[in-house]
Structures are given as C-alpha cells and as structure tokens.
Design an enzyme around this catalytic site. Structure first.
Site, PDB file in Angstrom:
ATOM      1  N   ASP A   1      25.402  42.166  72.346  1.00  0.00           N
ATOM      2  CA  ASP A   1      26.020  41.353  73.395  1.00  0.00           C
ATOM      3  C   ASP A   1      27.542  41.267  73.270  1.00  0.00           C
ATOM      4  O   ASP A   1      28.256  42.171  73.687  1.00  0.00           O
ATOM      5  CB  ASP A   1      25.344  39.970  73.382  1.00  0.00           C
ATOM      6  CG  ASP A   1      25.718  39.098  74.563  1.00  0.00           C
ATOM      7  OD1 ASP A   1      26.602  39.479  75.342  1.00  0.00           O
ATOM      8  OD2 ASP A   1      25.124  38.019  74.738  1.00  0.00           O
TER       9      ASP A   1
ATOM     10  N   HIS B   1      18.529  36.882  77.013  1.00  0.00           N
ATOM     11  CA  HIS B   1      18.577  35.533  76.423  1.00  0.00           C
ATOM     12  C   HIS B   1      17.259  34.773  76.655  1.00  0.00           C
ATOM     13  O   HIS B   1      16.525  34.545  75.733  1.00  0.00           O
ATOM     14  CB  HIS B   1      19.776  34.706  76.904  1.00  0.00           C
ATOM     15  CG  HIS B   1      21.088  35.387  76.727  1.00  0.00           C
ATOM     16  ND1 HIS B   1      21.528  35.848  75.510  1.00  0.00           N
ATOM     17  CD2 HIS B   1      22.061  35.744  77.622  1.00  0.00           C
ATOM     18  CE1 HIS B   1      22.714  36.428  75.639  1.00  0.00           C
ATOM     19  NE2 HIS B   1      23.059  36.387  76.913  1.00  0.00           N
TER      20      HIS B   1
HETATM   21  C1  NGQ Z   1      29.054  37.910  80.163  1.00  0.00           C
HETATM   22  N1  NGQ Z   1      28.083  36.688  78.321  1.00  0.00           N
HETATM   23  O1  NGQ Z   1      28.765  38.308  81.291  1.00  0.00           O
HETATM   24  O2  NGQ Z   1      29.794  38.541  79.413  1.00  0.00           O
HETATM   25  C2  NGQ Z   1      28.446  36.624  79.714  1.00  0.00           C
HETATM   26  C3  NGQ Z   1      29.427  35.490  79.919  1.00  0.00           C
HETATM   27  C4  NGQ Z   1      28.800  34.523  82.134  1.00  0.00           C
HETATM   28  C5  NGQ Z   1      27.082  35.922  77.891  1.00  0.00           C
HETATM   29  N2  NGQ Z   1      26.407  35.245  78.741  1.00  0.00           N
HETATM   30  C6  NGQ Z   1      29.793  35.283  81.333  1.00  0.00           C
HETATM   31  N3  NGQ Z   1      26.773  35.876  76.618  1.00  0.00           N
HETATM   32  O3  NGQ Z   1      27.633  34.428  81.733  1.00  0.00           O
HETATM   33  O4  NGQ Z   1      29.174  34.010  83.177  1.00  0.00           O
HETATM   34 ZN    ZN Z   2      25.591  39.390  78.365  1.00  0.00          ZN
END
Ligand code: NGQ
Ligand code: ZN
Length: 416
Positions: A289, A238
């Site tokens: 993602d 990101h």
């Molecule tokens: C994840 N996803 O780990 O799946 C994360 C969300 C977080 C994104 N950041 C959970 N898009 O970041 O705590």
């Molecule tokens: Zn992620």
C-alpha cells in the site's frame, strides 16, 4: 472455499524454494514519502491529516519521477520476494488536472518501471470522480486523479489492449465509494470485459462507514454487496470495519480482501477481523500500500501480531488442520493471488538462503515460520519471475543504477 494450507516448499541445494508472493495493493509514488509523515501536524493527527501530507507529495510527481520512484520500489519488492504487484494507480493527469499530451503518460511510467525491473504488473487505472459521498467536486489537489466515465473507459481500454499475459495485466479500480457515484459505478462495471479484475478501497476508516450510512443508509460493504455483483473477480482493499453480516457476505462472494497490515497500523485504520474471515472461508492477500515497509515478511508477521495483541492469544491464523502460522499465512496469499492479480504465475519462486544461521536445521514444515518470525535480515537470495532471475545473491541486477537515479529524483522532489 477456505484457502488450501498447502504450499509447495522444496529444498534446492542448500536453499529453500518458496512460491513468489503477490503484492495486492500498491501506490508506488508513496514510497517517496516513507518516514516523512511521522511528525505531528495537528494534535489529533489522523488518516485525514496524513492524506494532506500525501497529497502534497503526490502533486510533485511527473512521469519521469514516477518511473524513478516506482523502479526503486519494484527493485525493493523483488529483493523482498514479491514477484507481482497490483498498482492502484490514480495520478493520471498533470497536477492541475490537465491531461498529459499522451493521456497514459503516468501509466506508461509504471508499466516501464515494472518491465525494466522484471516484476509482473497488474495495472489498475483508478476511477476517481467525487471528493466525498455527498458528490462534491474534487478538491484542487484531487484534480489530477479525475475522469468522467467516458474518459475513464477510454483510458481503461487503451491500457487493457496492452495486456501480454506474462508481464502486464490490466484491471479496473474504483477508488472508493466516496469517490465513485453509484450510477457511474454501474455504467463502468457494465462496460468492463467479463474477466476484468476489479479492486476497490472499502471500509478502511470509521468516518467513511459513518458517511456511507448517512448518505446511502448502509455500511460500505453492505452497500457494495447489495449493489454490485461482487464475486471472485473482486478485491476489497482493507475492509477493516465489518459487522458479522459483512464478514459472512464477503466470504460467500469469493472476493479477496487485500489486507495491508503495516499501512493500516501506520494510518491508524483499525484491525482486520482475520480469524472471523478465515472461519468464514474468506480469501485474502497482502498489500504494501503506502510502502512504509516493503516486505512480505513484515506484512505477514504484523497481520498475526495485531491479532495476538488484541486477543492476548497466540497462533491466531493457524488451526488444527494447518498448525504452522507461517505456512498458513503464505498459503492464504497464494490461494488468492490469481483471482486478485489475474496472473497464474505458476513458476515464480524465491530462494531463501539455507546457509543463513537463523535457518540452521530448518525443515520444510518449519522454514516459513522461521522466515517470518525471526527478524529483519532479508533471507531472500534469489528471485525467479517468468523465467528470469531479477535477483541473484540477494541483490537486484540493476540495484546500483536504480538507486542512484532514485536518490537524485527524491532530492529533487524534496527540494520543491
Ligand atoms: C490512497 N490510501 O488512495 O492513496 C489512499 C488515501 C484516500 C489509503 N487509503 C486516500 N491507505 O483514501 O482518500
Ligand atoms: Zn490504497
């Protein structure tokens, strides 16, 4: 070094041969909730309320369900032209946090899904220790993600020993600065093999930048660049919210930024500073993602379109030395692929259907633009990975069986 604008594009019979595309960021299980988090749960829905929905889905997975969902996802990836995927994998234990009898059971499911479907996998077991920058304990639903440093290194080492140079590569993922205390990060980084790839989620949400400033006195990317030897082995996932110093610092470090345009749009993250990153000579690639889209075409198109929408200009990724937007974007993803995945993957290729009406009269110097900017009909006719052809005539060799099992599995997950 700026990515080379040159990508090998060749005609082959009536078709067009392009290199296979690397998907730098995947949470395979999230494919099962595509389209299921698009209902209001709160008047000010955000990334953080989405995460609650995502955690409820995550809690339903066991190794068998993960294998079924990842298999379907990887079939879709291959059919779309991805030939390697980095799995940022953190569903390690049973839902209550108890390790499985085979501690690698969930990782094994991903490895098997990749191997069965014929996609190269860079497995990134994730270190996840705390529920926030303040060091708070993991919440109930986060327990299955957690390890202490020793337990994590055991997992990492047992997976790392299984690398085979062709189908499986293994790197390290730090979930985020929120989830990994500074001391633990240092110990783990020091214990890794010298050539291990390291991926981390960073600066995706404004709230995360604010919390980092409050606790560590620096913005996330500032903190990371000052507290770790960030170099070309690193992939920053990101890196949405950056100041000028951070843009320059990432580029200079040689790290790759994994930009996930469709997920970043879906989650309301913000827009990556693409032009500034390119001007600084930064490396970058794409990831799908959360898999609300499984298409390099859509990732690359929205990477460019997001920039056009805010700048009110056109052809943002291109420049005088590389005037084709599509070819420039494809070249960017190719230039970072080895550093980010650990795979050379030189011969992986996809064939675009030269008989498709939308490619009539195509030339080597416009075929990528026409592929990326002409809509949603999948033009990938064939895919070649490590000497195999998992996709022929637009369909994966096991498409029906994998889809049937996925359908049964998804019904079961949704019934819970
Ligand atoms: C994840 N996803 O780990 O799946 C994360 C969300 C977080 C994104 N950041 C959970 N898009 O970041 O705590
Ligand atoms: Zn992620």
């Amino acid at each position: 070094m700026p990515p080379s604008p040159h990508v090998a594009i060749a005609s082959e019979g009536p078709d067009w041969r392009l290199p296979g595309i690397a998907n730098l960021h995947s949470h395979a299980f999230q494919r099962a909730m595509a389209g299921l988090a698009e209902r209001q749960t709160h008047p000010s829905d955000s990334f953080w309320t989405w995460r609650e929905t995502m955690y409820r889905m995550a809690a339903r997975f066991d190794p068998d369900a993960l294998h079924a969902v990842a298999s379907q996802l990887y079939v879709e990836m291959l059919e779309a032209g991805y030939t390697r995927v980095c799995e940022f994998h953190y569903l390690h234990h049973a839902p209550d946090g108890t390790p499985y009898a085979t501690p690698t059971a969930m990782s094994d499911a991903l490895v098997a899904a990749a191997r069965d479907t014929g996609i190269r996998l860079t497995l990134l077991p994730v270190l996840y220790m705390t529920g926030g920058f303040d060091g708070r304990a993991l919440g109930e639903r986060q327990k299955r993600f957690g390890h202490d440093v020793e337990g994590y290194l055991r997992l990492f080492e047992s997976l790392h020993a299984r690398r085979d140079g062709t189908w499986l590569e293994v790197g390290c993922a730090l979930h985020s600065l929120r989830a990994v205390p500074a001391d633990a990060m240092r110990v783990v980084l020091a214990a890794l093999p010298a050539d291990a790839r390291i991926h981390i989620h960073i600066a995706e949400q404004v709230g995360e930048v604010q919390d980092c400033l409050a606790v560590r006195d620096l913005r996330p990317v500032e903190w990371l660049l000052q507290n770790a030897d960030v170099d070309a082995r690193w992939t920053l996932v990101h890196a949405t919210h950056l100041n000028d110093w951070e843009v320059a610092g990432i580029a200079k470090s040689g790290a790759t930024v994994a930009i996930c345009p469709t997920t970043e749009a879906n989650l309301g993250d913000g827009l990556f500073r693409l032009r500034d990153h390119l001007d600084a000579g930064g490396a970058w690639g794409i990831g799908s993602d959360s898999h609300i889209s499984v298409s390099p075409v859509e990732e690359l198109r929205w990477l460019e379109y997001g920039q056009r929408l805010v700048t009110r200009h056109r052809n943002i990724a291109a420049d005088a030395t590389s005037p084709s937007v599509g070819a420039t974007l494809l070249a960017g993803t190719m230039a970072s692929a080895k550093n980010a995945t650990g795979f050379a993957a030189g011969d992986d290729a996809l064939l675009l259907d030269g008989g498709a009406p939308i490619l009539a009269g195509a030339r080597a110097d416009d075929v990528v633009d026409r592929w990326i900017f002409s809509g949603n009909r999948n033009l990938v006719r064939e895919v070649r990975v490590a000497g195999q052809r998992p996709v022929v005539d637009g369909a994966h060799r096991d498409r029906p069986a994998v889809a049937a099992r996925y359908t049964r599995t998804l019904r079961g997950l949704l019934a819970e």
